[in-house]
Design a protein around this motif. Structure first.
Motif, mmCIF file in Angstrom:
data_model
loop_
_atom_site.group_PDB
_atom_site.id
_atom_site.type_symbol
_atom_site.label_atom_id
_atom_site.label_comp_id
_atom_site.label_asym_id
_atom_site.label_seq_id
_atom_site.Cartn_x
_atom_site.Cartn_y
_atom_site.Cartn_z
ATOM 1 N N ILE A 159 0.827 -1.214 0.000
ATOM 2 C CA ILE A 159 0.000 0.000 0.000
ATOM 3 C C ILE A 159 0.860 1.263 0.000
ATOM 4 O O ILE A 159 0.385 2.352 0.296
ATOM 5 C CB ILE A 159 -1.014 0.003 1.171
ATOM 6 N N GLY A 160 2.147 1.101 -0.324
ATOM 7 C CA GLY A 160 3.031 2.251 -0.489
ATOM 8 C C GLY A 160 3.798 2.681 0.733
ATOM 9 O O GLY A 160 4.529 3.668 0.692
ATOM 10 N N ILE A 161 3.657 1.961 1.839
ATOM 11 C CA ILE A 161 4.359 2.327 3.073
ATOM 12 C C ILE A 161 5.627 1.485 3.180
ATOM 13 O O ILE A 161 5.564 0.285 3.443
ATOM 14 C CB ILE A 161 3.447 2.130 4.301
ATOM 15 N N ALA A 162 6.770 2.138 2.938
ATOM 16 C CA ALA A 162 8.054 1.446 2.937
ATOM 17 C C ALA A 162 9.144 2.410 3.404
ATOM 18 O O ALA A 162 8.922 3.632 3.459
ATOM 19 C CB ALA A 162 8.372 0.934 1.531
ATOM 20 N N GLU A 163 10.294 1.863 3.750
ATOM 21 C CA GLU A 163 11.410 2.686 4.212
ATOM 22 C C GLU A 163 11.774 3.723 3.159
ATOM 23 O O GLU A 163 11.700 3.468 1.958
ATOM 24 C CB GLU A 163 12.600 1.800 4.563
ATOM 25 N N ASN A 164 12.126 4.912 3.632
ATOM 26 C CA ASN A 164 12.529 6.071 2.828
ATOM 27 C C ASN A 164 11.381 6.776 2.115
ATOM 28 O O ASN A 164 11.615 7.720 1.381
ATOM 29 C CB ASN A 164 13.632 5.706 1.826
ATOM 30 N N GLU A 165 10.154 6.341 2.334
ATOM 31 C CA GLU A 165 8.996 7.031 1.751
ATOM 32 C C GLU A 165 8.562 8.167 2.678
ATOM 33 O O GLU A 165 8.700 8.078 3.893
ATOM 34 C CB GLU A 165 7.811 6.067 1.568
#
Length: 86
Positions: free
Chosen positions: A39-45
């Motif tokens: 759902i687009g939630i990842a490290e460096n976002e």
């Protein structure tokens, strides 16, 4: 008092509404990280809390808004985005 600077980041649950942040780490096993990444939630976002109540918050990641419970927001470690953040 523990501050963001002392530990290199804070759980997203502690951030205020409309405060821009960058995701440093997601605590948990592969399944949790994979679900959040889907759902687009990842490290460096970049991530912003747009609304909060006692049980959950709505966050904006990229161009999407997603509702997360506080258990999940405590697993997302972030730091405030500044002009110096890459």
């Amino acid at each position: 008092m523990v501050t963001e600077k002392m530990i290199g980041g804070l759980p997203l649950a502690f951030f205020e509404i409309d405060r821009q942040a960058v995701i440093l780490k997601i605590k948990g096993v592969g399944e949790i990280k994979q679900r959040l990444a889907s759902i687009g939630i990842a490290e460096n976002e970049e991530i912003i809390i747009v609304a909060k109540n006692a049980q959950s918050c709505i966050v904006k990641v990229k161009e999407s808004k997603v509702a997360l419970d506080f258990k999940m927001t405590n697993k997302i470690i972030v730091k405030e985005k500044t002009e110096w953040t890459n």
